[in-house]
Design an enzyme around this catalytic site. Structure first.
Site, PDB file in Angstrom:
ATOM      1  N   HIS A  15       0.827  -1.205   0.000  1.00 48.59           N
ATOM      2  CA  HIS A  15       0.000   0.000   0.000  1.00 48.59           C
ATOM      3  C   HIS A  15       0.862   1.256   0.000  1.00 48.59           C
ATOM      4  O   HIS A  15       0.530   2.245  -0.655  1.00 48.59           O
ATOM      5  CB  HIS A  15      -0.908   0.012   1.240  1.00 48.59           C
ATOM      6  CG  HIS A  15      -1.955  -1.049   1.222  1.00 48.59           C
ATOM      7  ND1 HIS A  15      -3.305  -0.779   1.103  1.00 48.59           N
ATOM      8  CD2 HIS A  15      -1.862  -2.398   1.308  1.00 48.59           C
ATOM      9  CE1 HIS A  15      -3.985  -1.914   1.121  1.00 48.59           C
ATOM     10  NE2 HIS A  15      -3.124  -2.904   1.242  1.00 48.59           N
ATOM     11  N   ASP A 110      -6.034   5.822   1.903  1.00 48.53           N
ATOM     12  CA  ASP A 110      -5.996   4.438   1.437  1.00 48.53           C
ATOM     13  C   ASP A 110      -7.407   3.863   1.514  1.00 48.53           C
ATOM     14  O   ASP A 110      -8.175   4.188   2.428  1.00 48.53           O
ATOM     15  CB  ASP A 110      -5.047   3.638   2.342  1.00 48.53           C
ATOM     16  CG  ASP A 110      -4.872   2.208   1.883  1.00 48.53           C
ATOM     17  OD1 ASP A 110      -5.799   1.397   2.110  1.00 48.53           O
ATOM     18  OD2 ASP A 110      -3.818   1.889   1.313  1.00 48.53           O
ATOM     19  N   ALA A 348      10.853  -6.533  -1.447  1.00 52.01           N
ATOM     20  CA  ALA A 348      11.948  -6.072  -2.302  1.00 52.01           C
ATOM     21  C   ALA A 348      11.332  -5.215  -3.401  1.00 52.01           C
ATOM     22  O   ALA A 348      10.163  -5.389  -3.757  1.00 52.01           O
ATOM     23  CB  ALA A 348      12.699  -7.255  -2.919  1.00 52.01           C
ATOM     24  N   GLN A 350      10.264  -4.763  -6.596  1.00 52.45           N
ATOM     25  CA  GLN A 350      10.103  -5.761  -7.646  1.00 52.45           C
ATOM     26  C   GLN A 350      10.473  -5.243  -9.030  1.00 52.45           C
ATOM     27  O   GLN A 350      11.125  -5.943  -9.808  1.00 52.45           O
ATOM     28  CB  GLN A 350       8.654  -6.273  -7.647  1.00 52.45           C
ATOM     29  CG  GLN A 350       8.303  -7.092  -6.424  1.00 52.45           C
ATOM     30  CD  GLN A 350       6.910  -7.696  -6.539  1.00 52.45           C
ATOM     31  OE1 GLN A 350       6.369  -7.847  -7.627  1.00 52.45           O
ATOM     32  NE2 GLN A 350       6.334  -8.040  -5.407  1.00 52.45           N
TER      33      GLN A 350
END
Length: 363
Positions: A15, A110, A348, A350
Site C-alpha cells: 500500500h 488508502d 523487495a 520488484q
C-alpha cells in the site's frame, strides 16, 4: 506557501509504495505532500528504510508517524481494519495542527481507511480514496454489496460458476479473495461496510487510464456499480509504476541492498522468488523451499515473509512481523548459501529487481 496534500497510508509495503508514487505525481504538479502513517503494534521491516530513501530523494515529500493510539486491538496479528478507528484521535489532532500552519487542500485516504472519513468530515477537508489496483477491480468491489444484498449467494458452494458484474467479463467465484467468500464471517461483513463507504468520499483516484479500461471506467462513472446511490467523480491517474530509473527533481533514490547484491552477480544467473503480499507459507513449506534451493546450486534472491499463523487465516490482510531467518531454515542453510543467495525480509523493489540484468527468471 505551497498547497499541501495529505496522504493517509496503510503501513504495508504493497500500500505504501503506490501511495508514494501518487505523492510523486502531486509533487510534479507543484504540491507539497505529507504522507501520514498510522500507528501499528508491528511495523513492516522494510518501512523505515523505504521512508528514509524517499525522504532523501524527494524533499517535497515528508512523512509523519502518528504516535501510539490509546487502545489497540488485543489480537496476535491485528488487521488493518482493526487499526483505523483507534488512530482517528491522533489523526484528528495532527490534521487540526497542520491546517493551522499549512494550506491543506485535500486528504487522500488508502481505501482501507474508510473509518477516517469521520475525521476529515469533522474538519471539512475534501477527502478522496486512492485505489491502487485497476478500474475493473474497483468496479467489481463496489458492486459486491449489491450482489450479496440481492441474492443469497454462497461463494464457497459456487466453485467455478461465473459472477456477473456491470461492464466486466464474468469472474469465476473461485477467483474471489478468500476473505470475501464467507458471508457469515465478521471480517467479510466489515469489508462490505468498507466497500459501501467508498462512495461517501469527494472522489476516487484509481491507478489506471481510460483508454486501457474504457468500459470499466464508464460503468464506474455511470454509477452502475452502486445502483440507487450517488457515485463520486472517478479520476484515472495511472499508470503509477515504481521505477528506480526515473526521478523527480534530478535525484534518484538510493539503491536497495538487494539491488546492490545483484550488481555483483553474472548476467541472467539469478532466480527471483517473490510470492506477493498474499503469498504466505507455513514454516514447513519454507523449509522445503530452502532445501530445494540449496540442492539446486542456483543463485537466488528470495523475498521471505514470516510464516502464516492460524490467527491470520489463509489470507491475512494484516500486519506482518519480521521473519527470524535463523529459526525458519534448516540448520546451516544461511551459511552454506551465503555466497550465491540473498534473502530479503518481507519485501523487495520488484520492478527494479525484475529489470536487473542479473535476474534470469522468477516465480
Amino acid at each position: 506557501m505551497k498547497q499541501t496534500v495529505v496522504l493517509y497510508a496503510v503501513p504495508a509495503m504493497g500500500h505504501l509504495v503506490p501511495m508514494v508514487e501518487l505523492a510523486k505525481l502531486f509533487v510534479l504538479h507543484d504540491f507539497s505532500v505529507i504522507v501520514v502513517l498510522m500507528h501499528t503494534p508491528v511495523k513492516h521491516p522494510s518501512v523505515d528504510p523505504f521512508v528514509a530513501r524517499v525522504s532523501s530523494a524527494y524533499p517535497s515529500i515528508s512523512f509523519h508517524q502518528l504516535p501510539p493510539a490509546a487502545s489497540l486491538p488485543d489480537t496476535p496479528v491485528p488487521r488493518f481494519l482493526d487499526l483505523v478507528l483507534p488512530n482517528n484521535p491522533q489523526l484528528l489532532y495532527f490534521l487540526e495542527a497542520r491546517s493551522r500552519t499549512s494550506d491543506v487542500r485535500a486528504v487522500v485516504l488508502d481505501f482501507f481507511c474508510t473509518g477516517a472519513l469521520a475525521v476529515t468530515a469533522n474538519l471539512r477537508l475534501p477527502s478522496y480514496f486512492f485505489f491502487a489496483s485497476c478500474a475493473a477491480v474497483l468496479a467489481a468491489f463496489l458492486y459486491l454489496p449489491t450482489l450479496y444484498a440481492t441474492a443469497d449467494i454462497d461463494l464457497k458452494a459456487l466453485g467455478d460458476s461465473p459472477l456477473h458484474f456491470p461492464g466486466l467479463p464474468p469472474v469465476p467465484a473461485s477467483d474471489m479473495p478468500r476473505n470475501m467468500i464467507d458471508r457469515d464471517e465478521d471480517y467479510f461483513k466489515r469489508m462490505i461496510r468498507v466497500l459501501e463507504s467508498l462512495p461517501n468520499a469527494d472522489g476516487i483516484l484509481v491507478n489506471s487510464f481510460e483508454s486501457l479500461e474504457a468500459e470499466a471506467v464508464r460503468v464506474l462513472r455511470d454509477g452502475a456499480c452502486i445502483p440507487g446511490r450517488r457515485m463520486p467523480p472517478v479520476y484515472c491517474i495511472g499508470p503509477l509504476i515504481a521505477d528506480g530509473s526515473r526521478d523527480v527533481g534530478g535525484e534518484k533514490m538510493e539503491k536497495a541492498e538487494c539491488a546492490s547484491w545483484l550488481d555483483e552477480q553474472p548476467r541472467g544467473s539469478v532466480v527471483f522468488l517473490c510470492f506477493g503480499s498474499m503469498g504466505m507459507f507455513s514454516a514447513e513449506q519454507l523449509k522445503e523451499i530452502a532445501a530445494g534451493l540449496e540442492r539446486s546450486g542456483q543463485r537466488f534472491l528470495w523475498v521471505v515473509r514470516a510464516p502464516r499463523s492460524e490467527s491470520q487465516g489463509p489470507q491475512g490482510w494484516g500486519l506482518q512481523s519480521e521473519p527470524d531467518l535463523e529459526a525458519l531454515f534448516p540448520e546451516g542453510f544461511l551459511e552454506r548459501t551465503k555466497q550465491r543467495g540473498f534473502l530479503a525480509k518481507s519485501w523487495a523493489p520488484q520492478v527494479e529487481v525484475l529489470n536487473h540484468e542479473a535476474v534470469g527468471g522468477g516465480s
